[in-house]
Design an enzyme around this catalytic site. Structure first.
Site, mmCIF file in Angstrom:
data_model
loop_
_atom_site.group_PDB
_atom_site.id
_atom_site.type_symbol
_atom_site.label_atom_id
_atom_site.label_comp_id
_atom_site.label_asym_id
_atom_site.label_seq_id
_atom_site.Cartn_x
_atom_site.Cartn_y
_atom_site.Cartn_z
ATOM 1 N N ARG A 192 37.579 44.565 35.008
ATOM 2 C CA ARG A 192 38.665 44.391 35.986
ATOM 3 C C ARG A 192 39.996 44.843 35.387
ATOM 4 O O ARG A 192 40.846 45.415 36.085
ATOM 5 C CB ARG A 192 38.735 42.929 36.449
ATOM 6 N N ARG B 162 66.039 52.347 31.449
ATOM 7 C CA ARG B 162 65.402 51.739 32.619
ATOM 8 C C ARG B 162 65.353 52.761 33.745
ATOM 9 O O ARG B 162 66.382 53.133 34.280
ATOM 10 C CB ARG B 162 66.174 50.494 33.081
ATOM 11 N N LYS C 209 45.670 43.414 39.292
ATOM 12 C CA LYS C 209 46.154 42.156 38.716
ATOM 13 C C LYS C 209 47.441 42.454 37.951
ATOM 14 O O LYS C 209 47.462 42.542 36.716
ATOM 15 C CB LYS C 209 45.059 41.552 37.824
ATOM 16 N N GLU D 170 43.290 35.274 50.560
ATOM 17 C CA GLU D 170 42.897 34.498 49.373
ATOM 18 C C GLU D 170 43.929 33.409 49.151
ATOM 19 O O GLU D 170 44.819 33.202 49.984
ATOM 20 C CB GLU D 170 42.783 35.414 48.157
HETATM 21 N N1 PMP Z 1 43.179 35.746 43.407
HETATM 22 C C1 PMP Z 1 44.344 35.615 42.748
HETATM 23 C C2 PMP Z 1 45.600 36.060 43.417
HETATM 24 C C3 PMP Z 1 44.382 35.059 41.461
HETATM 25 O O1 PMP Z 1 45.553 34.940 40.795
HETATM 26 C C4 PMP Z 1 43.179 34.603 40.871
HETATM 27 C C5 PMP Z 1 43.198 33.943 39.511
HETATM 28 N N2 PMP Z 1 43.319 34.890 38.517
HETATM 29 C C6 PMP Z 1 41.984 34.752 41.596
HETATM 30 C C7 PMP Z 1 42.024 35.335 42.857
HETATM 31 C C8 PMP Z 1 40.684 34.297 41.007
HETATM 32 O O2 PMP Z 1 40.241 35.149 39.992
HETATM 33 P P1 PMP Z 1 39.300 34.627 38.824
HETATM 34 O O3 PMP Z 1 38.129 33.939 39.476
HETATM 35 O O4 PMP Z 1 38.885 35.874 38.123
HETATM 36 O O5 PMP Z 1 40.099 33.706 37.984
#
Ligand code: PMP
Length: 287
Positions: free
Chosen positions: A50, A103, A150, A182
Site C-alpha cells: 500500500r 517552497r 495515504k 469510510e
Molecule cells: N481509512 C482511513 C481514512 C484511515 O485513516 C484508516 C486507518 N489507517 C483506515 C481506513 C483503515 O486502514 P487500516 O485497516 O489499514 O488501518
C-alpha cells in the site's frame, strides 16, 4: 526510544529534519502505520504494497526496496523495549537542495526523499469500548477525490474526526452523494439481515489492511458478505455498524448521531468477527 531517519537509528531527540522539508511546508508525503504484536509486524507486505501505491499516487520513487524496508522496520522494532507497537512510516518529497526554490508547488529537482519511522506502544480498543461499543456521528465527506492515497495532508480527516471527538464520540462516518465512504480514520462495515456489507475499494476511500483481513475471514468462515456501494439509508437502518482499522481492529458502533444502531449493543456478528480476528492474529504470530 530510537527512531529511524534517512538510514540512521537515533535517539528521538537527535532526529532532526529541515524546516524546509516538503512534508513540513507542503504536506507533501505519504505514510503507513503497521501494528506489531509481540515484536512481529502484522501483514507487513500488505502495508509495504500500500505504501508503494501511495508513492505511485504522488509520483515519488520508492527510496527503498522491499527487502530494505523489511530489514529496517524489523531493526526498529527490535530496538524498542515494548512488545506491542505501532510503527509509523513516513516518506516525504524531501528538502530542496541549494539553488532550488525553498517552497514551490512544482516538484524539486535532486531532493532526496525523507524517510522517517518511529514506534510507539500500540493502543488498541479498551476492554470497555470492546464490551459496550462506541458512538459515532455522520458527516458529509468533503475530502479530495484521491482518498486511496495515504497522504500526510490529513487536515480534512482531522477536522471531520474532531466533530466526533467534540461530542464525546470516537469516529465520524462519512457519506458522499448519499453513499457510505469510510470513517475519518477507519473503514465502516454494515450488517443487515445477517449479511456483512462494505463499499468496494475506490478512489473515495482507503482500502484498509484490516478491511481486507475481515473480508478474507468472512469468506473463509462462510459469513455472507457483499462488497458494493452502500446507500445512506442502509447505514441508518443497519443491525450492526463496525469501524475497522489496524489499531482499533473491529469496534462496534452502537450509536450513530445519537440513535441506537440495532439493539444498541455490540452485535453477534461484531463479536464473532472480533473473535476470528484475534484468533487469526494469534495464528499468524505463531508462524
Ligand atoms: N481509512 C482511513 C481514512 C484511515 O485513516 C484508516 C486507518 N489507517 C483506515 C481506513 C483503515 O486502514 P487500516 O485497516 O489499514 O488501518
Amino acid at each position: 526510544m530510537s527512531v529511524y531517519l534517512n538510514g540512521e537509528f537515533l535517539p528521538r531527540a537527535e532526529a532532526k529534519v529541515s524546516v524546509f522539508d516538503r512534508g513540513f511546508v507542503l504536506g507533501d508525503g505519504v505514510y503507513e502505520l503497521v501494528p506489531v504484536y509481540s515484536g512481529k509486524p502484522f501483514r507487513l507486505d500488505a502495508h509495504l504494497h500500500r505504501l508503494q501505491l501511495s508513492l505511485d499516487g504522488i509520483r515519488l520513487a520508492n527510496p527503498l526496496g522491499i527487502a530494505e524496508w523489511r530489514e529496517r522496520i524489523l531493526q526498529l522494532i527490535a530496538l524498542q523495549d515494548f512488545a506491542d507497537q505501532s510503527v509509523y512510516i513516513q516518506v516525504t518529497r524531501g528538502t530542496p537542495v541549494e539553488g532550488q526554490p525553498l517552497r514551490d508547488h512544482a516538484f524539486p529537482q535532486g531532493a532526496p526523499p525523507t524517510v522517517f519511522m518511529f514506534a510507539q506502544p500500540l493502543v488498541t480498543a479498551t476492554p470497555g469500548q470492546k464490551a459496550a461499543g462506541v458512538c459515532a456521528i455522520s458527516a458529509v465527506d468533503n475530502r479530495w477525490l484521491r482518498c486511496n492515497i495515504k497522504g500526510i495532508s490529513l487536515l480534512a480527516n482531522l477536522l471531520l474526526r474532531q466533530l466526533a471527538v467534540d461530542v464525546g464520540c470516537v469516529e465520524t462516518v462519512m457519506l458522499r452523494d448519499g453513499f457510505l465512504t469510510e470513517g475519518a480514520a477507519s473503514n465502516i462495515f454494515v450488517v443487515k439481515d445477517g449479511v456483512l456489507r462494505v463499499p468496494p475499494p475506490s478512489n473515495l476511500m482507503l482500502t484498509g489492511i484490516t478491511y481486507d483481513v475481515v473480508l478474507e475471514l468472512a469468506a473463509r468462515h462462510g459469513i455472507p458478505h457483499e462488497v458494493r456501494p452502500i446507500a445512506e439509508a442502509e447505514v441508518r437502518s443497519a443491525d450492526e455498524l463496525w469501524m475497522t482499522s489496524s489499531t482499533k481492529e473491529i469496534m462496534a458502533i452502537v450509536k450513530l448521531d445519537g440513535v441506537p444502531v440495532g439493539a444498541g449493543v455490540p452485535g453477534p456478528f461484531a463479536m464473532r468477527m472480533d473473535a476470528l480476528y484475534q484468533a487469526f492474529k494469534q495464528d499468524v504470530m505463531r508462524l
